[in-house]
Motif scaffolding. Structure first.
Motif, PDB file in Angstrom:
ATOM      1  N   ASP A  57       0.847  -1.194   0.000  1.00  0.00           N
ATOM      2  CA  ASP A  57       0.000   0.000   0.000  1.00  0.00           C
ATOM      3  C   ASP A  57       0.883   1.244   0.000  1.00  0.00           C
ATOM      4  OD1 ASP A  57       0.225   1.059   3.009  1.00  0.00           O
ATOM      5  OD2 ASP A  57       0.102  -1.136   3.024  1.00  0.00           O
ATOM      6  N   SER A  58       0.333   2.344  -0.478  1.00  0.00           N
ATOM      7  CA  SER A  58       1.103   3.573  -0.646  1.00  0.00           C
ATOM      8  C   SER A  58       1.593   4.144   0.677  1.00  0.00           C
ATOM      9  CB  SER A  58       0.263   4.614  -1.385  1.00  0.00           C
ATOM     10  OG  SER A  58      -0.936   4.880  -0.672  1.00  0.00           O
ATOM     11  N   ALA A  59       0.835   3.915   1.745  1.00  0.00           N
ATOM     12  CA  ALA A  59       1.218   4.490   3.041  1.00  0.00           C
ATOM     13  C   ALA A  59       2.515   3.902   3.579  1.00  0.00           C
ATOM     14  CB  ALA A  59       0.086   4.275   4.053  1.00  0.00           C
ATOM     15  N   SER A  60       2.901   2.729   3.073  1.00  0.00           N
ATOM     16  CA  SER A  60       4.094   2.058   3.596  1.00  0.00           C
ATOM     17  C   SER A  60       5.378   2.446   2.868  1.00  0.00           C
ATOM     18  CB  SER A  60       3.908   0.539   3.514  1.00  0.00           C
ATOM     19  OG  SER A  60       2.787   0.115   4.250  1.00  0.00           O
ATOM     20  N   TRP A  61       5.269   3.274   1.831  1.00  0.00           N
ATOM     21  CA  TRP A  61       6.463   3.595   1.052  1.00  0.00           C
ATOM     22  C   TRP A  61       7.515   4.395   1.819  1.00  0.00           C
ATOM     23  CZ3 TRP A  61       8.970   2.277  -3.296  1.00  0.00           C
ATOM     24  CH2 TRP A  61       8.343   1.340  -4.118  1.00  0.00           C
ATOM     25  N   PRO A  62       7.159   5.375   2.643  1.00  0.00           N
ATOM     26  CA  PRO A  62       8.205   6.061   3.411  1.00  0.00           C
ATOM     27  C   PRO A  62       9.016   5.096   4.282  1.00  0.00           C
ATOM     28  CG  PRO A  62       6.201   7.350   3.439  1.00  0.00           C
ATOM     29  CD  PRO A  62       5.844   6.036   2.805  1.00  0.00           C
ATOM     30  N   ALA A  63       8.342   4.139   4.896  1.00  0.00           N
ATOM     31  CA  ALA A  63       9.055   3.155   5.715  1.00  0.00           C
ATOM     32  C   ALA A  63       9.933   2.265   4.837  1.00  0.00           C
ATOM     33  CB  ALA A  63       8.057   2.304   6.500  1.00  0.00           C
ATOM     34  N   PHE A  64       9.443   1.937   3.645  1.00  0.00           N
ATOM     35  CA  PHE A  64      10.245   1.120   2.723  1.00  0.00           C
ATOM     36  C   PHE A  64      11.517   1.849   2.330  1.00  0.00           C
ATOM     37  CE2 PHE A  64      11.389   0.013  -1.650  1.00  0.00           C
ATOM     38  CZ  PHE A  64      11.632  -1.351  -1.512  1.00  0.00           C
ATOM     39  N   LEU A  65      11.412   3.139   2.012  1.00  0.00           N
ATOM     40  CA  LEU A  65      12.606   3.901   1.661  1.00  0.00           C
ATOM     41  C   LEU A  65      13.581   3.946   2.835  1.00  0.00           C
ATOM     42  CD1 LEU A  65      11.288   6.985  -0.370  1.00  0.00           C
ATOM     43  CD2 LEU A  65      12.357   4.904  -1.229  1.00  0.00           C
ATOM     44  N   ALA A  66      13.042   4.051   4.029  1.00  0.00           N
ATOM     45  CA  ALA A  66      13.910   4.115   5.208  1.00  0.00           C
ATOM     46  C   ALA A  66      14.694   2.827   5.392  1.00  0.00           C
ATOM     47  CB  ALA A  66      13.079   4.417   6.453  1.00  0.00           C
ATOM     48  N   THR A  67      14.040   1.682   5.152  1.00  0.00           N
ATOM     49  CA  THR A  67      14.715   0.399   5.403  1.00  0.00           C
ATOM     50  C   THR A  67      15.538  -0.088   4.205  1.00  0.00           C
ATOM     51  OG1 THR A  67      12.707  -0.781   4.705  1.00  0.00           O
ATOM     52  CG2 THR A  67      12.978  -0.351   7.067  1.00  0.00           C
ATOM     53  N   SER A  68      15.141   0.276   2.984  1.00  0.00           N
ATOM     54  CA  SER A  68      15.858  -0.256   1.822  1.00  0.00           C
ATOM     55  C   SER A  68      16.845   0.733   1.219  1.00  0.00           C
ATOM     56  CB  SER A  68      14.862  -0.685   0.732  1.00  0.00           C
ATOM     57  OG  SER A  68      14.259   0.438   0.121  1.00  0.00           O
ATOM     58  N   VAL A  69      16.733   1.991   1.589  1.00  0.00           N
ATOM     59  CA  VAL A  69      17.651   2.994   1.049  1.00  0.00           C
ATOM     60  C   VAL A  69      18.458   3.642   2.174  1.00  0.00           C
ATOM     61  CG1 VAL A  69      17.828   5.169  -0.222  1.00  0.00           C
ATOM     62  CG2 VAL A  69      16.179   3.436  -0.952  1.00  0.00           C
ATOM     63  N   ASP A  70      17.787   4.341   3.051  1.00  0.00           N
ATOM     64  CA  ASP A  70      18.505   5.084   4.087  1.00  0.00           C
ATOM     65  C   ASP A  70      19.290   4.159   5.019  1.00  0.00           C
ATOM     66  OD1 ASP A  70      17.426   7.383   3.005  1.00  0.00           O
ATOM     67  OD2 ASP A  70      15.706   7.377   4.364  1.00  0.00           O
ATOM     68  N   ALA A  71      18.721   2.996   5.320  1.00  0.00           N
ATOM     69  CA  ALA A  71      19.442   2.050   6.173  1.00  0.00           C
ATOM     70  C   ALA A  71      20.709   1.543   5.477  1.00  0.00           C
ATOM     71  CB  ALA A  71      18.542   0.881   6.552  1.00  0.00           C
ATOM     72  N   GLY A  72      20.650   1.418   4.142  1.00  0.00           N
ATOM     73  CA  GLY A  72      21.830   1.008   3.404  1.00  0.00           C
ATOM     74  C   GLY A  72      22.935   2.042   3.487  1.00  0.00           C
ATOM     75  N   LEU A  73      22.560   3.314   3.445  1.00  0.00           N
ATOM     76  CA  LEU A  73      23.563   4.372   3.587  1.00  0.00           C
ATOM     77  C   LEU A  73      24.171   4.357   4.986  1.00  0.00           C
ATOM     78  CD1 LEU A  73      21.775   7.311   1.717  1.00  0.00           C
ATOM     79  CD2 LEU A  73      23.425   5.654   0.826  1.00  0.00           C
ATOM     80  N   ASP A  74      23.329   4.129   5.987  1.00  0.00           N
ATOM     81  CA  ASP A  74      23.854   4.027   7.359  1.00  0.00           C
ATOM     82  C   ASP A  74      24.814   2.843   7.490  1.00  0.00           C
ATOM     83  OD1 ASP A  74      22.398   6.215   8.173  1.00  0.00           O
ATOM     84  OD2 ASP A  74      20.725   5.036   8.967  1.00  0.00           O
ATOM     85  N   GLU A  75      24.462   1.735   6.846  1.00  0.00           N
ATOM     86  CA  GLU A  75      25.352   0.574   6.886  1.00  0.00           C
ATOM     87  C   GLU A  75      26.680   0.899   6.207  1.00  0.00           C
ATOM     88  OE1 GLU A  75      25.581  -4.091   5.350  1.00  0.00           O
ATOM     89  OE2 GLU A  75      23.809  -2.861   4.912  1.00  0.00           O
ATOM     90  N   GLY A  76      26.617   1.618   5.086  1.00  0.00           N
ATOM     91  CA  GLY A  76      27.842   2.008   4.405  1.00  0.00           C
ATOM     92  C   GLY A  76      28.728   2.867   5.289  1.00  0.00           C
ATOM     93  N   ARG A  77      28.133   3.812   5.995  1.00  0.00           N
ATOM     94  CA  ARG A  77      28.920   4.668   6.898  1.00  0.00           C
ATOM     95  C   ARG A  77      29.567   3.838   8.011  1.00  0.00           C
ATOM     96  NH1 ARG A  77      23.976   7.628   6.253  1.00  0.00           N
ATOM     97  NH2 ARG A  77      24.267   9.394   4.816  1.00  0.00           N
ATOM     98  N   ALA A  78      28.813   2.886   8.543  1.00  0.00           N
ATOM     99  CA  ALA A  78      29.354   2.049   9.617  1.00  0.00           C
ATOM    100  C   ALA A  78      30.507   1.180   9.116  1.00  0.00           C
ATOM    101  CB  ALA A  78      28.241   1.175  10.197  1.00  0.00           C
ATOM    102  N   LEU A  79      30.389   0.678   7.903  1.00  0.00           N
ATOM    103  CA  LEU A  79      31.457  -0.154   7.342  1.00  0.00           C
ATOM    104  C   LEU A  79      32.720   0.660   7.073  1.00  0.00           C
ATOM    105  CD1 LEU A  79      29.259  -2.249   4.894  1.00  0.00           C
ATOM    106  CD2 LEU A  79      30.600  -3.189   6.796  1.00  0.00           C
ATOM    107  N   ILE A  80      32.545   1.904   6.626  1.00  0.00           N
ATOM    108  CA  ILE A  80      33.701   2.777   6.420  1.00  0.00           C
ATOM    109  C   ILE A  80      34.408   3.027   7.750  1.00  0.00           C
ATOM    110  CG2 ILE A  80      34.388   5.126   5.809  1.00  0.00           C
ATOM    111  CD1 ILE A  80      32.131   5.037   3.674  1.00  0.00           C
ATOM    112  N   ALA A  81      33.622   3.287   8.797  1.00  0.00           N
ATOM    113  CA  ALA A  81      34.225   3.494  10.124  1.00  0.00           C
ATOM    114  C   ALA A  81      34.946   2.242  10.597  1.00  0.00           C
ATOM    115  CB  ALA A  81      33.135   3.894  11.122  1.00  0.00           C
ATOM    116  N   ARG A  82      34.381   1.099  10.299  1.00  0.00           N
ATOM    117  CA  ARG A  82      35.012  -0.168  10.706  1.00  0.00           C
ATOM    118  C   ARG A  82      36.350  -0.366  10.001  1.00  0.00           C
ATOM    119  NH1 ARG A  82      32.296  -6.122   9.769  1.00  0.00           N
ATOM    120  NH2 ARG A  82      34.001  -7.367  10.659  1.00  0.00           N
ATOM    121  N   LEU A  83      36.399  -0.010   8.723  1.00  0.00           N
ATOM    122  CA  LEU A  83      37.648  -0.141   7.982  1.00  0.00           C
ATOM    123  C   LEU A  83      38.763   0.700   8.596  1.00  0.00           C
ATOM    124  CD1 LEU A  83      36.507  -0.139   4.242  1.00  0.00           C
ATOM    125  CD2 LEU A  83      38.101  -1.776   5.264  1.00  0.00           C
ATOM    126  N   LYS A  84      38.386   1.785   9.252  1.00  0.00           N
ATOM    127  CA  LYS A  84      39.390   2.709   9.804  1.00  0.00           C
ATOM    128  C   LYS A  84      39.590   2.546  11.301  1.00  0.00           C
ATOM    129  CE  LYS A  84      37.301   6.446   8.432  1.00  0.00           C
ATOM    130  NZ  LYS A  84      37.087   7.906   8.231  1.00  0.00           N
TER     131      LYS A  84
END
Length: 640
Positions: free
Chosen positions: A10-37
């Motif tokens: 349903d359309s109401a769930s799209w903001p949550a989908f973006l948060a978990t499938s897009v924004d969470a991926g960016l957060d994971e990327g930041r955490a992995l960069i910090a881990r590398l260093k």
């Protein structure tokens, strides 16, 4: 096996989908960069594996953000996705300028790595250098700001084109010449006038069939004003910033910087390529345009020139009168559902794949979904978003949804087009095959271990070659007769296809010359950013034509490739040279499954794990040659 994406029901769930499938991926990327260093001792393989994890996390988030910014029907979701796309690009920029992270990778020892890991390490270090990681902290900060601003401009430039649809209103009689189904779909409004937009399903048929030259000119003029004036200052700033970035990084100009990682190898080589094609196309293009103008003067004796408002119309008139090919009669054989199924079936037989329809939620009810299977094993999923709607990307392109990673992520690609739901032009069929070439490349190349090599990850000036090759199947009699039928179920006649092929040789010089015009514009704007965009474009038109320019228009404002391809629009002609050479391998027929499988394995499946020149040489058994392209071009002089 990895599972495909599950979308909100349903359309109401799209903001949550973006948060978990897009924004969470960016957060994971930041955490992995910090881990590398974080100072933990790691082997070279461990460092590279963590780097690959960051590529997967950020790359997947970026792909989804860019897709939904272009196709989601809800403007609020598009805006949120665009913001996430900006964040993803900014994160890539920050990573590339992170000196501490660079030192971690640079300290690794390549001894003992396999070929793919060695290539990955070399690419990471190369990209660090190209980002400016070795510059002073102040220079790195300036480069970061320049890159971020370029991303902002690029997103706004594309949005203005996507949302900048323009409309004209014409009298019903000005639809004379248009097919009956077009006229039925465009009734007059309360004011007695018919609305026509600059969207492809309106613009292309109208420019092709409308008998009224003034009406054709009116719609063409509006198309050439797309995103003007909004995009003019944005493009001027973008060109200036790219030049500044290149200079700060020690390059002569933006094309020199950009081509360092492309097949062509140097910016100067683009200029040489343009000159070579200039010599090959000037005469044939002039002859084609003179033929069109002579025919135009039969209708309008006062006609002084052929412009882009006239070329499609007189191209089809001449094909009808001189080659016995009536484009409107041809349309009866190409209905969208049958074309879609025919393209899928052709690719299935050629490459040994199965496309299984899937009933799954997507971002819009018109999107169709298919699992791609090889010997009963699902190897990817594709999405066909093929018809226009408000707020949607208004050209034709393939987008990645999920970059494939062997054993970790199923490759998912999206075809985004703007075809009619009913009868299609044959040019639409050619475009369908072309764009599907990108889609199948995304899936078959999506079984790499390294994210940087997955899918359509070859050098960017090779990426069009597989798609341009696949256009050949749209001209093959056997292929077309397998799905192109009229209302009575009769397949398209073989003699009609033969005439279509002969007619296609007409205006080949003019078509190539027009592509050369775009190539010269794309390169020239970036080689030295002009003070006056309109004057520079006019100078390019004056030299390359092949059609007379329409006064007071600004095509560069709606030239979307200037954002995505930058100085590299030459890619289309460069790749076409290669595609015509690849075609020579199918000497015993386009549907030869042995050659098809060899092509699949040699060109498509490796993704970017090898240089494109090496892929081509493996398939052909020799380096690529210019001769098949020259032979193809010369057919236009002999009528095939």
């Amino acid at each position: 096996m990895p599972a495909p994406t599950t979308f909100p029901a349903d359309s109401a769930s799209w903001p949550a989908f973006l948060a978990t499938s897009v924004d969470a991926g960016l957060d994971e990327g930041r955490a992995l960069i910090a881990r590398l260093k974080d100072g933990t001792p790691r082997t070279t393989s461990e460092v590279l594996e963590l780097w690959n994890d960051t590529d997967i996390a950020i790359g997947t988030a970026s792909a989804r953000a860019h897709l939904f910014a272009e196709v989601h029907p809800d403007s609020a979701v598009r805006e949120a996705a665009e913001a996430s796309a900006q964040a993803a690009e900014d994160l890539f920029t920050e990573r590339g300028l992170d000196h501490d992270l660079f030192e971690v990778v640079a300290a690794t020892d390549p001894a003992g790595l396999d070929a793919d890991a060695t290539r990955a390490r070399e690419h990471v270090l190369r990209d660090f250098r190209r980002s400016g990681v070795d510059r002073t902290p102040e220079e790195r900060e300036h480069l970061r700001a320049l890159a971020q601003r370029c991303t902002e401009i690029g997103l706004e430039f594309s949005r203005n084109i996507r949302d900048g649809v323009r409309t004209i209103h014409v009298r019903p009689e000005q639809l004379d010449g248009l097919p009956d189904d077009f006229r039925a779909e465009h009734p007059a409004g309360d004011d007695g006038l018919v609305a026509l937009t600059t969207e492809y399903p309106d613009m292309v048929p109208f420019r092709t069939y409308a008998n009224d030259p003034e009406a054709r000119l009116a719609l063409t003029r509006e198309y050439l004003l797309l995103a003007y004036p909004a995009n003019e200052p944005l493009l001027a700033e973008l060109l200036t910033l790219r030049a500044e970035r290149a200079a700060l990084l020690g390059y002569e100009d933006w094309p020199t910087y950009d081509t360092e990682v492309k097949m062509i190898g140097s910016g100067r080589a683009i200029a040489e390529f343009i000159e070579r094609l200039d010599g090959l196309t000037a005469g044939p293009a002039r002859s084609d345009v003179e033929t069109m103008l002579a025919r135009f003067r039969q209708d309008s004796p006062e006609a002084a020139a052929i412009t882009s408002a006239d070329n499609l119309y007189y191209d089809q008139v001449i094909r009808r009168e001189d080659y016995d090919v009536d484009s409107q009669a041809v349309r009866q054989y190409f209905r969208y559902p049958a074309v879609r199924n025919g393209v899928l079936d052709t690719i299935s037989r050629l490459f040994g794949l199965t496309f299984t329809p899937v009933n799954a939620a997507t971002w819009h009810e018109a999107v169709t979904v298919y699992d791609v299977e090889d010997d009963g094993v699902r190897i990817g999923r594709i999405y066909l978003d093929m018809h226009p709607r408000e707020g949607k990307f208004n050209h034709a392109a393939q987008f990645s949804l999920t970059p494939g990673i062997a054993g970790r992520a199923l490759p998912e690609g999206v075809l985004v087009c703007n075809f009619p739901t009913g009868l299609m032009e044959h040019d639409d069929v050619v475009t369908f095959f072309h764009e599907f070439g990108h889609l199948v490349h995304e899936i078959l190349g999506g079984a790499q271990a390294w994210a940087m090599f997955t899918g359509v990850a070859t050098e960017w000036d090779f990426v069009e070659a597989p798609s341009q090759l696949l256009e050949e199947w749209a001209w093959d009699t056997g292929v077309l007769q397998s799905f192109a039928t009229n209302d009575a179920g009769e397949p398209i006649p073989a003699d009609l296809v033969a005439r279509m092929r002969r007619a296609d040789t007409f205006a080949r010089g003019a078509w190539t010359r027009r592509q050369l015009n775009f190539t010269a514009l794309s390169y020239g704007l970036h080689a030295e950013a002009p003070a006056d965009l309109a004057a520079f474009t006019a100078a390019v038109d004056e030299r390359f034509g092949p059609y007379a320019s329409i006064p007071d228009t600004h095509q560069y404002a709606g030239f979307g490739h200037l954002e995505g391809y930058g100085s590299a629009y030459y890619t289309y002609l460069w790749s076409l040279v290669i595609a015509k050479d690849l075609r020579s391998a199918f000497a015993d027929g386009l549907m030869d499954p042995v050659v098809g499988r060899r092509y699949r394995d040699a060109i498509l499946a490796p993704g970017g794990s090898a240089d494109a020149a090496d892929l081509v040489e493996r398939f052909l058994g020799r380096p690529t040659s210019f001769e098949p392209f020259e032979a193809w071009l010369s057919e236009g002089l002999t009528g095939g």
